[in-house]
Scaffold this motif. Structure first.
Motif, mmCIF file in Angstrom:
data_model
loop_
_atom_site.group_PDB
_atom_site.id
_atom_site.type_symbol
_atom_site.label_atom_id
_atom_site.label_comp_id
_atom_site.label_asym_id
_atom_site.label_seq_id
_atom_site.Cartn_x
_atom_site.Cartn_y
_atom_site.Cartn_z
ATOM 1 N N GLY A 50 18.213 50.232 -41.237
ATOM 2 C CA GLY A 50 18.718 49.467 -42.362
ATOM 3 C C GLY A 50 19.660 48.411 -41.838
ATOM 4 N N GLY A 51 19.629 47.249 -42.439
ATOM 5 C CA GLY A 51 20.494 46.192 -41.944
ATOM 6 C C GLY A 51 20.767 45.138 -42.986
ATOM 7 N N TYR A 52 21.666 44.252 -42.595
ATOM 8 C CA TYR A 52 22.003 43.132 -43.462
ATOM 9 C C TYR A 52 22.267 41.924 -42.576
ATOM 10 C CZ TYR A 52 23.910 40.359 -47.235
ATOM 11 O OH TYR A 52 24.102 39.382 -48.171
ATOM 12 N N GLY A 53 21.792 40.777 -43.016
ATOM 13 C CA GLY A 53 22.039 39.570 -42.250
ATOM 14 C C GLY A 53 21.243 38.411 -42.793
ATOM 15 N N PRO A 99 19.533 42.347 -47.483
ATOM 16 C CA PRO A 99 19.330 43.622 -46.792
ATOM 17 C C PRO A 99 17.860 43.827 -46.429
ATOM 18 C CG PRO A 99 19.408 43.999 -49.139
ATOM 19 C CD PRO A 99 19.634 42.517 -48.943
ATOM 20 N N LEU A 100 17.641 44.592 -45.365
ATOM 21 C CA LEU A 100 16.305 45.021 -44.971
ATOM 22 C C LEU A 100 16.358 46.510 -44.643
ATOM 23 C CD1 LEU A 100 15.193 42.115 -42.606
ATOM 24 C CD2 LEU A 100 14.153 42.704 -44.795
ATOM 25 N N PHE A 112 22.998 44.463 -33.015
ATOM 26 C CA PHE A 112 22.947 43.113 -33.565
ATOM 27 C C PHE A 112 21.740 42.419 -32.952
ATOM 28 C CE2 PHE A 112 23.618 38.560 -33.228
ATOM 29 C CZ PHE A 112 23.881 38.232 -34.538
ATOM 30 N N ILE A 113 20.921 41.759 -33.795
ATOM 31 C CA ILE A 113 19.796 40.984 -33.277
ATOM 32 C C ILE A 113 19.885 39.556 -33.803
ATOM 33 C CG2 ILE A 113 18.283 42.990 -33.074
ATOM 34 C CD1 ILE A 113 16.788 41.978 -35.581
ATOM 35 N N TYR A 114 19.446 38.624 -32.969
ATOM 36 C CA TYR A 114 19.296 37.233 -33.382
ATOM 37 C C TYR A 114 17.802 36.938 -33.413
ATOM 38 C CZ TYR A 114 19.317 32.203 -33.529
ATOM 39 O OH TYR A 114 19.083 30.900 -33.913
ATOM 40 N N GLY A 126 21.088 35.990 -37.672
ATOM 41 C CA GLY A 126 21.416 37.279 -37.087
ATOM 42 C C GLY A 126 21.471 38.381 -38.111
ATOM 43 N N GLN A 127 21.286 39.600 -37.625
ATOM 44 C CA GLN A 127 21.339 40.797 -38.469
ATOM 45 C C GLN A 127 22.106 41.899 -37.762
ATOM 46 O OE1 GLN A 127 17.495 42.352 -39.393
ATOM 47 N NE2 GLN A 127 17.521 41.369 -41.380
ATOM 48 N N VAL A 128 22.906 42.626 -38.517
ATOM 49 C CA VAL A 128 23.506 43.873 -38.047
ATOM 50 C C VAL A 128 22.638 44.991 -38.588
ATOM 51 C CG1 VAL A 128 25.514 45.381 -38.181
ATOM 52 C CG2 VAL A 128 25.820 42.905 -37.996
#
Length: 191
Positions: free
Chosen positions: A43-46, A53-54, A158-160, A181-183
Motif C-alpha cells: 500500500g502506498g501514497y504518492g 493511494p495505491l 520510496f520509489i521514483y 515518487g511514492q512511499v
C-alpha cells in the motif's frame, strides 16, 4: 479505500517501529535466511502524474550470498491516482513494476536498492469522450525490510517513477508523461 489504506499504513508503521519486540517473542536466532519465494500486499501514497493511494500485491524471489541479498520482484496495484488536467480527468487504473533489487542484510533487517521497468494503464476523459493508453518507463528506489516473526516480513520503501508520454484522443490529442515518487509499505509471506 482510504480507511483500508490508513489501517494498513498504521499496522505496518507499528510493526516497523518495534522490530525488537517481535524478535523477543519468536526466540529465533538472529540470522534470518532471506532466500526464497515471497508473496505480499503493498500500500502506498504518492504522485505518478497525479497524487493518490495505491493498494496491491507483490511477488518475488531472493537469494542470500553471505550478507548480500539479490532478488527479483513484480507488483501490481490500483487505487485512486487521478486528478483534473487540461479540462478533463486523468487517472491511473493499474500501476506495476518489475524490478531487480540488491541489499545488505544485518540482524533482522535488509537495506536495499531496486530498479527496473514500470507501467501504468491510464485513461483520460473530457467532454464525454474517453481514451485509454498504456504508459511504460522505469523506476528506481530504496527501502528497508525487517523480519517480524515466522515467515512474515514488513518493508517500507520510496520509489521514483518516470513513464513515457502518451497521447489521448478526446476530440483532440492531449499528451501526458507522468512521473513522481511514492512511499510504499508492505507485508510479505516467505516460503
Amino acid at each position: 479505500m482510504h480507511r483500508l489504506l490508513g489501517t494498513l499504513l498504521f499496522s505496518l508503521g507499528a510493526a516497523l517501529a518495534s522490530p525488537a519486540q517481535a524478535v523477543d517473542v519468536t526466540g529465533a536466532d538472529e540470522a534470518f535466511d532471506w532466500t526464497g519465494f515471497r508473496v505480499g500486499a503493498i500500500g502506498g501514497y504518492g504522485r505518478i502524474g497525479e497524487a493518490g493511494p495505491l493498494i496491491g500485491a507483490s511477488v518475488g524471489y531472493d537469494w542470500r550470498f553471505d550478507d548480500v541479498i539479490v532478488g527479483v520482484e513484480g507488483d501490481l496495484s490500483g487505487g485512486g491516482v487521478d486528478g483534473r488536467r487540461e479540462g478533463g480527468r486523468y487517472g491511473i487504473d493499474l500501476f506495476g513494476t518489475i524490478r531487480a533489487r540488491v541489499g545488505y542484510a544485518f540482524d533482522r533487517f535488509v537495506v536495499y536498492g531496486a530498479a527496473g521497468a514500470a507501467f501504468a494503464s491510464a485513461d483520460y476523459a473530457r467532454d464525454g469522450a474517453r481514451d485509454s493508453e498504456l504508459h511504460t518507463g522505469w523506476t528506481i528506489g530504496a527501502g528497508v525490510e525487517t523480519h517480524l516473526f515466522g515467515a512474515l516480513t514488513a518493508r517500507a520503501e520510496f520509489i521514483y517513477v518516470d513513464l513515457d508520454r502518451r497521447s489521448f484522443d478526446v476530440g483532440q490529442a492531449v499528451g501526458f508523461n507522468p512521473d513522481g515518487g511514492q512511499v510504499r509499505l508492505g507485508l510479505n509471506y516467505r516460503f
